[in-house]
Structures are given as structure tokens and as C-alpha cells.
Scaffold this motif. Structure first.
Motif, PDB file in Angstrom:
ATOM      1  N   CYS A 197       0.836  -1.207   0.000  1.00  0.00           N
ATOM      2  CA  CYS A 197       0.000   0.000   0.000  1.00  0.00           C
ATOM      3  C   CYS A 197       0.868   1.253   0.000  1.00  0.00           C
ATOM      4  CB  CYS A 197      -0.921   0.003   1.219  1.00  0.00           C
ATOM      5  SG  CYS A 197      -2.294  -1.161   1.107  1.00  0.00           S
ATOM      6  N   GLU A 198       1.918   1.247   0.800  1.00  0.00           N
ATOM      7  CA  GLU A 198       2.811   2.412   0.861  1.00  0.00           C
ATOM      8  C   GLU A 198       3.460   2.661  -0.501  1.00  0.00           C
ATOM      9  OE1 GLU A 198       5.386   1.270   4.023  1.00  0.00           O
ATOM     10  OE2 GLU A 198       4.045   2.018   5.614  1.00  0.00           O
ATOM     11  N   GLY A 199       3.811   1.562  -1.213  1.00  0.00           N
ATOM     12  CA  GLY A 199       4.368   1.709  -2.554  1.00  0.00           C
ATOM     13  C   GLY A 199       3.362   2.315  -3.524  1.00  0.00           C
ATOM     14  N   ASN A 200       2.104   1.865  -3.407  1.00  0.00           N
ATOM     15  CA  ASN A 200       1.053   2.416  -4.267  1.00  0.00           C
ATOM     16  C   ASN A 200       0.830   3.897  -3.985  1.00  0.00           C
ATOM     17  OD1 ASN A 200       0.703  -0.112  -5.332  1.00  0.00           O
ATOM     18  ND2 ASN A 200      -1.137  -0.589  -4.168  1.00  0.00           N
ATOM     19  N   VAL A 201       0.784   4.250  -2.692  1.00  0.00           N
ATOM     20  CA  VAL A 201       0.594   5.653  -2.315  1.00  0.00           C
ATOM     21  C   VAL A 201       1.723   6.509  -2.890  1.00  0.00           C
ATOM     22  CG1 VAL A 201       0.573   7.276  -0.383  1.00  0.00           C
ATOM     23  CG2 VAL A 201      -0.748   5.161  -0.228  1.00  0.00           C
ATOM     24  N   ASP A 202       2.941   6.003  -2.785  1.00  0.00           N
ATOM     25  CA  ASP A 202       4.095   6.749  -3.300  1.00  0.00           C
ATOM     26  C   ASP A 202       4.009   6.897  -4.823  1.00  0.00           C
ATOM     27  OD1 ASP A 202       6.792   7.944  -2.866  1.00  0.00           O
ATOM     28  OD2 ASP A 202       7.431   6.258  -4.107  1.00  0.00           O
ATOM     29  N   PHE A 203       3.561   5.852  -5.505  1.00  0.00           N
ATOM     30  CA  PHE A 203       3.418   5.888  -6.966  1.00  0.00           C
ATOM     31  C   PHE A 203       2.432   6.975  -7.372  1.00  0.00           C
ATOM     32  CE2 PHE A 203       1.199   4.693 -10.836  1.00  0.00           C
ATOM     33  CZ  PHE A 203       2.234   4.387 -11.704  1.00  0.00           C
ATOM     34  N   PHE A 204       1.265   6.983  -6.737  1.00  0.00           N
ATOM     35  CA  PHE A 204       0.242   7.969  -7.101  1.00  0.00           C
ATOM     36  C   PHE A 204       0.614   9.377  -6.627  1.00  0.00           C
ATOM     37  CE2 PHE A 204      -2.507   4.088  -7.141  1.00  0.00           C
ATOM     38  CZ  PHE A 204      -2.793   4.128  -8.490  1.00  0.00           C
ATOM     39  N   ARG A 205       1.392   9.460  -5.555  1.00  0.00           N
ATOM     40  CA  ARG A 205       1.867  10.779  -5.102  1.00  0.00           C
ATOM     41  C   ARG A 205       2.770  11.402  -6.159  1.00  0.00           C
ATOM     42  NH1 ARG A 205       2.276  13.196  -0.103  1.00  0.00           N
ATOM     43  NH2 ARG A 205       1.873  11.263   1.019  1.00  0.00           N
ATOM     44  N   ILE A 227       8.976  12.321 -13.719  1.00  0.00           N
ATOM     45  CA  ILE A 227       9.008  12.221 -12.265  1.00  0.00           C
ATOM     46  C   ILE A 227       9.862  11.042 -11.854  1.00  0.00           C
ATOM     47  CG2 ILE A 227       7.612  11.766 -10.219  1.00  0.00           C
ATOM     48  CD1 ILE A 227       7.252  14.513 -11.246  1.00  0.00           C
ATOM     49  N   GLY A 228      10.941  11.328 -11.166  1.00  0.00           N
ATOM     50  CA  GLY A 228      11.753  10.290 -10.551  1.00  0.00           C
ATOM     51  C   GLY A 228      11.739  10.549  -9.058  1.00  0.00           C
ATOM     52  N   ASP A 229      12.920  10.632  -8.452  1.00  0.00           N
ATOM     53  CA  ASP A 229      12.980  11.005  -7.041  1.00  0.00           C
ATOM     54  C   ASP A 229      12.573  12.471  -6.863  1.00  0.00           C
ATOM     55  OD1 ASP A 229      13.834   8.499  -6.331  1.00  0.00           O
ATOM     56  OD2 ASP A 229      15.942   8.982  -6.610  1.00  0.00           O
ATOM     57  N   ALA A 230      12.742  13.255  -7.915  1.00  0.00           N
ATOM     58  CA  ALA A 230      12.324  14.658  -7.877  1.00  0.00           C
ATOM     59  C   ALA A 230      11.924  15.051  -9.297  1.00  0.00           C
ATOM     60  CB  ALA A 230      13.479  15.542  -7.389  1.00  0.00           C
ATOM     61  N   PRO A 231      11.003  16.012  -9.455  1.00  0.00           N
ATOM     62  CA  PRO A 231      10.590  16.430 -10.801  1.00  0.00           C
ATOM     63  C   PRO A 231      11.765  17.025 -11.579  1.00  0.00           C
ATOM     64  CG  PRO A 231       9.063  17.234  -9.132  1.00  0.00           C
ATOM     65  CD  PRO A 231      10.271  16.713  -8.408  1.00  0.00           C
ATOM     66  N   VAL A 232      11.914  16.602 -12.826  1.00  0.00           N
ATOM     67  CA  VAL A 232      12.982  17.098 -13.675  1.00  0.00           C
ATOM     68  C   VAL A 232      12.405  17.396 -15.058  1.00  0.00           C
ATOM     69  CG1 VAL A 232      15.231  16.600 -14.695  1.00  0.00           C
ATOM     70  CG2 VAL A 232      14.654  15.645 -12.462  1.00  0.00           C
ATOM     71  N   LYS A 233      12.789  18.516 -15.649  1.00  0.00           N
ATOM     72  CA  LYS A 233      12.352  18.844 -16.994  1.00  0.00           C
ATOM     73  C   LYS A 233      13.354  18.276 -18.002  1.00  0.00           C
ATOM     74  CE  LYS A 233      11.796  23.334 -16.987  1.00  0.00           C
ATOM     75  NZ  LYS A 233      11.291  24.677 -17.376  1.00  0.00           N
ATOM     76  N   ILE A 234      12.853  17.498 -18.968  1.00  0.00           N
ATOM     77  CA  ILE A 234      13.714  16.964 -20.018  1.00  0.00           C
ATOM     78  C   ILE A 234      13.002  17.149 -21.358  1.00  0.00           C
ATOM     79  CG2 ILE A 234      14.781  15.279 -18.486  1.00  0.00           C
ATOM     80  CD1 ILE A 234      13.087  13.146 -19.796  1.00  0.00           C
ATOM     81  N   PRO A 235      13.734  17.119 -22.480  1.00  0.00           N
ATOM     82  CA  PRO A 235      13.099  17.295 -23.790  1.00  0.00           C
ATOM     83  C   PRO A 235      12.017  16.251 -24.033  1.00  0.00           C
ATOM     84  CG  PRO A 235      15.469  17.507 -23.977  1.00  0.00           C
ATOM     85  CD  PRO A 235      15.193  17.022 -22.583  1.00  0.00           C
ATOM     86  N   ALA A 236      10.844  16.713 -24.414  1.00  0.00           N
ATOM     87  CA  ALA A 236       9.692  15.828 -24.558  1.00  0.00           C
ATOM     88  C   ALA A 236       9.869  14.826 -25.685  1.00  0.00           C
ATOM     89  CB  ALA A 236       8.444  16.659 -24.781  1.00  0.00           C
ATOM     90  N   PHE A 237      10.503  15.243 -26.777  1.00  0.00           N
ATOM     91  CA  PHE A 237      10.610  14.326 -27.905  1.00  0.00           C
ATOM     92  C   PHE A 237      11.450  13.106 -27.542  1.00  0.00           C
ATOM     93  CE2 PHE A 237      14.253  17.144 -28.443  1.00  0.00           C
ATOM     94  CZ  PHE A 237      15.271  16.275 -28.788  1.00  0.00           C
TER      95      PHE A 237
END
Length: 533
Positions: free
Chosen positions: A277-285, A397-407
Motif C-alpha cells: 500500500c505504501e508503494g502504491n501511495v508513493d506511486f500515485f503521489r 518524475i523520478g525522485d524529484a521532478p525534472v524537466k527533459i526534452p519531450a521528444f
């Protein structure tokens, strides 16, 4: 190397000279060209629904019905009549609230029918999908639902400029209430440090965190001057609210509740259940945070754009290419035996490894050429339709949000989807070298792909769903990765124990091993081919 490349080129030319394959390839590229246009037709509203159409459909159903069926269909008709009467048959009010309002009014009518004694709770439950115990409960729920509907009507009828400030005010009141709930939960935990009280504190904090984050997003939307028709609000209302709901739904039950709920079947040990459950919560977070980051940084990940549209179209296109490539590979290898040209091929001064390898490489080159051509066509069309948009700006989204080229994300999803086709081609090559019959080499791999693989996937999902304690390990097996399209991976397994553990790289590894094994066995089998008479 030059001799080998000549063999590869010869194989490609042989395929291209066959009119049937050229026709199929041109047809598939033509359908690829049409895909963005069809997507535009759907998204532009030519096939969209509106209040008048919905009202007429449900009214017609009601007129052709009687009894409880009439009440059910007429309730939906009444809901859409509200939008028509207020001259908001389409637009942001209708798009944002038509589903919520119609479901609320239908539930209200169901409670009313039981409260008035016109129908029993069981009769209403079958059609209206509401659960009731008795008439008194129906009266209470009718009053509550009626009040909610009246409040929603006021919200729907607000002007666009009033809407977001009103939503901010409402969310602030909700936060005040949630603060009180958290304070009560913390007092109870200090008085009695039980697992149940600790769980109540954690859940209260989660609810408060979500609400505070939503308030920040609403304030950002207001400061930006965006309204309820903006992509920011739609992203918040639809995606963020769904991820928040999934987070809360994934929150673990107490041990007593868990034992009671799953006493009828084999289940995970409670500690493992909590960890899952904690893993699921973290995934959706993380999914929730992705939306928050998009709103805060003005990155439109809600609206249709060149990246999301291209990735979705290409996954479908590549899947279609897979059938064509299985036929081509079967023709390349088994066709030599069927046509009797295998003897001429093998007496040439080339090693058998080079001969079979050139066929496999040629097939891979054809698939790559088809994919690259389709990708360019779809990308160019989507750029013309939607504009560059977030072409270079997307969130990972990994450990922290990061902006990378969309293509790069689009290219990655295309490359991963191609692995399934390469695996199908490798399997076809082995079967072709074993059977030496074109018809069998075409039909058998297709049957395995669509019939056997679907059965295996279905059994795997069923086992993990019904007996998670016994078969939860299947999440690490090749079963979830039979197809590497994103829809198969996450849509098919999203409701299963441990789905958040799905790892795209594990799927890539499984496919790499499978492809290497099939190619190796194909080479071995081809090298043992005997030339008769």
C-alpha cells in the motif's frame, strides 16, 4: 563486411520488388497519415456530445420504458435538461460538471423513490446503483444528496470570473476542517499510542497535504488569470483529483479490517500488504506531484500536443507493423524452402550464418525504416495541428521532478514498443526455420502472439488479483511484459498487488534475452539445413 551488407541490401530489394508488400506498406503509411487528422476531428468537437443530444437520447429511452426503467432514464434526461434550461448546453460548465451533476441527480431520484415508498431498495439498487438498507436511510440520503446538488448548481451557474475565487474559498474552508481532524487525531494518538490511532494521524496528514497543495494550485491559476476553461483547472479537476483519490484509496486498512475483508481468500501477510500500500501511495503521489509541477511551471501536459498524440499513435502503428513484419520474416526464410530457392542460396560462397543473419538484419532495417517514416509523418502533422507546444518541455518524475526534452520521451516509448515487434519477428524466424513452410510460419507465430500470449497475460492477471499471497511474485516474471506498450503495462496491471514495482528496464531485459535466444536458435537451425539432391 561489404559482402554482408550486399546480402542485406539484396534481401531488402527482394522484399521491395514484391508488389503485395509494397501495396501493404503504402496502405499502412497512408493510414498513419490519416491518424492525426482523425484525432483532430474527434478532439475538435465534430463528434463531441452536448446537452441537447444527451437529453433527447435519454428522453427517447424513457418514453420507450415504464416502471423503474422509466424513472432511471428520465432522471438522466432531467439532469441534462438543467443545462439546456440555463443555456449552457456546451462549454466549460457542461464539460466540467455534466457527469458529476447527472450522477448526483440520478442518485437523488433513486433515494427519493425509496423514501416515498414507490419502489423497494432492492429495485432501485439494481438500476440506480445505490446501496440502501431501509426507507429511513433513504430519506436521510435524499436530503443530503439534494443539498449537494443545489450547491453544485450554484457552482455551475457562477460566472467564469467568480469561479476560481469561489473554489479557493471553498478549499480554504476544507483545509480548516481537515486541520481540526488532524488535531483530534494527534490528541487521540497522544492519549493512546495504538496502531489504529497512528494510522488515523497519517491519513489525516495525507488529506491535509493534498488539500493544501490543491489550494496552492488554485491560487496559482487565479494569479495567472486562468479560469475553469483553462488546461490548468482541467488538469487539476480530472488528473490531480484522480491521483489524490487513488492515493487515499491505496492507504492501508487496519489489521482487523484487513483480516475481515480478506478472510475468504488467500492474502498477503499484513506487513507485506502495508508495504505494498505504501508503494502504491508513493506511486500515485508522484503522479499527483507531476500535475502540481506542471501547473506551477506553466507546462501544459493536459491538452493534446505533438508529443502525447505522436506517442499514442505510434504505439498503435507499430503494433500494426508487427503483423506485416511477421509475414515478411516468414516469407524471407520459409519462402526460400517453399519456392525451392534454398538450394541455390546455400551453394553460394557465403557462410550460412551470414545468410540467415542478413535476412534478420534486413527485416530489422525494414521495420526501422517504416517506424522512422511513420514517426516523421505523424510528428510533422501534429506539429502543424497543435503547434510545438511542449515539444521540448515535459516532466519526468523520478525522485524529484525534472524537466527533459519531450521528444526524447516520445522516442523512448516508440523504441520500447518496437521491442515487442522485434520479439515477434525473432519468434517467426525460428518457426520459419523449423517448419520450412511459409503458411505455417505465418499463421503459427500470429496465433502465439494473439491467442497464447493473451491467455498467459489473462491468467497472470487473474492469479495476482485473486491470490496475491501466492502469486504476487509473478509481477517480476516476464508475464506483465509480454507487450511493451504503455497501455498493456500500466492499464492492465494498475489494480494488482505490487503494480508500482513494474520496471520498464526489467521488461527490456526480458525482451533482449528472448530476442537473442530466438536468433541464436534460428542460426543454429539454419546451419543444420541439408541440401538434398
Amino acid at each position: 563486411m561489404k559482402a554482408f551488407m550486399n546480402l542485406v541490401l539484396n534481401e531488402i530489394i527482394k522484399i521491395w520488388k514484391q508488389t503485395g508488400y509494397r501495396v501493404v506498406i503504402f496502405i499502412m503509411l497512408g493510414l498513419t497519415l490519416l491518424s492525426p487528422i482523425l484525432g483532430l476531428v474527434f478532439s475538435s468537437g465534430f463528434l463531441s456530445f452536448n446537452a441537447e443530444d444527451e437529453y433527447e437520447s435519454y428522453k427517447e429511452l424513457a418514453d420507450d420504458s415504464d416502471g423503474i426503467e422509466y424513472e432511471y432514464f428520465n432522471a438522466y434526461a432531467e439532469a441534462y435538461k438543467f443545462f439546456i434550461d440555463n443555456e449552457i448546453g456546451e462549454g466549460w460548465q457542461f464539460e466540467n460538471f455534466s457527469y458529476q451533476y447527472s450522477e448526483l441527480l440520478v442518485a437523488e431520484r433513486g433515494y427519493e423513490l425509496v423514501a416515498n415508498g414507490r419502489y423497494s431498495a432492492d429495485d432501485v439498487a439494481g438500476w440506480f446503483g445505490i446501496s440502501l438498507n431501509d426507507k429511513n436511510e433513504a430519506k436521510t440520503l435524499y436530503i443530503e444528496t439534494n443539498q449537494k446538488r443545489r450547491a453544485l448548481e450554484k457552482q455551475i451557474l457562477m460566472s467564469e470570473s467568480q469561479f476560481i475565487p469561489a473554489a479557493i474559498e471553498s478549499k480554504a474552508k476544507e483545509i480548516s476542517m481537515l486541520n481540526a481532524v488532524l488535531e483530534t487525531a494527534e490528541r487521540n494518538y497522544k492519549a493512546s499510542s495504538t496502531d489504529e490511532n497512528e494510522r488515523a494521524v497519517v491519513l489525516a496528514r495525507l488529506n491535509l497535504d493534498v488539500a493544501e497543495t490543491e489550494l496552492e494550485c488554485l491560487e496559482t491559476i487565479d494569479e495567472r488569470g486562468s479560469g475553469p476553461d483553462s488546461w490548468e483547472y482541467k488538469l487539476m479537476k480530472e488528473n490531480m483529483s484522480q491521483h489524490a483519490y487513488d492515493m487515499k484509496s491505496s492507504f492501508p486498512l487496519s489489521e482487523d479490517e484487513y483480516d475481515e475483508m480478506y478472510s475468504w481468500t488467500v492474502s498477503l501477510p499484513y506487513d507485506d500488504y502495508v508495504k505494498d500500500c505504501e508503494g502504491n501511495v508513493d506511486f500515485f503521489r508522484k503522479e499527483f506531484n507531476k500535475c502540481v509541477y506542471a501547473i506551477e511551471n506553466d507546462i501544459d501536459i493536459y491538452s493534446a500536443n505533438v508529443n502525447s498524440e505522436t506517442a499514442a499513435i505510434m504505439e498503435s502503428v507499430i503494433s500494426d507493423f508487427g503483423i506485416v513484419m511477421m509475414v515478411i520474416v516468414a516469407s524471407m526464410i520459409a519462402g526460400e524452402y517453399t519456392k525451392g530457392t534454398i538450394r541455390l542460396l546455400l551453394i553460394r560462397p557465403r557462410s550460412r550464418t551470414q545468410i540467415i543473419a542478413s535476412k534478420l538484419v534486413a527485416a530489422a532495417v525494414i521495420l526501422l525504416a517504416l517506424t522512422v517514416s511513420s514517426l516523421l509523418l505523424v510528428s510533422i502533422e501534429n506539429l502543424l495541428i497543435y503547434g510545438a507546444g511542449s515539444f521540448f518541455d515535459v516532466i519526468n518524475i523520478g525522485d524529484a521532478p525534472v524537466k527533459i526534452p519531450a521528444f526524447l520521451i516520445t522516442l523512448g516509448s516508440v523504441a520500447v514498443a518496437m521491442l515487442t515487434v522485434f520479439a515477434d519477428m525473432a519468434l517467426t524466424a525460428l518457426i520459419a526455420s523449423l517448419t520450412r513452410k511459409t503458411g505455417t510460419a505465418i499463421t503459427l507465430p500470429i496465433v502465439i502472439k494473439f491467442a497464447l500470449s493473451s491467455v498467459i497475460l489473462g491468467i497472470g492477471i487473474a492469479l495476482m488479483q485473486l491470490l496475491p499471497g501466492s502469486f504476487g511474485w509473478l509481477i517480476y516474471s516476464p508475464i506483465p511484459y509480454i507487450s511493451m506498450t504503455s497501455s498493456t503495462l500500466y492499464d492492465g496491471f494498475a489494480g494488482l498487488t505490487g503494480f508500482w514495482k513494474l520496471n520498464i528496464w526489467l521488461g527490456v531485459a526480458y525482451h533482449a534475452v528472448f530476442i537473442a535466444l530466438m536468433v541464436w536458435l534460428t542460426i543454429i537451425r539454419f546451419k543444420k539445413t541439408q541440401i538434398k539432391g
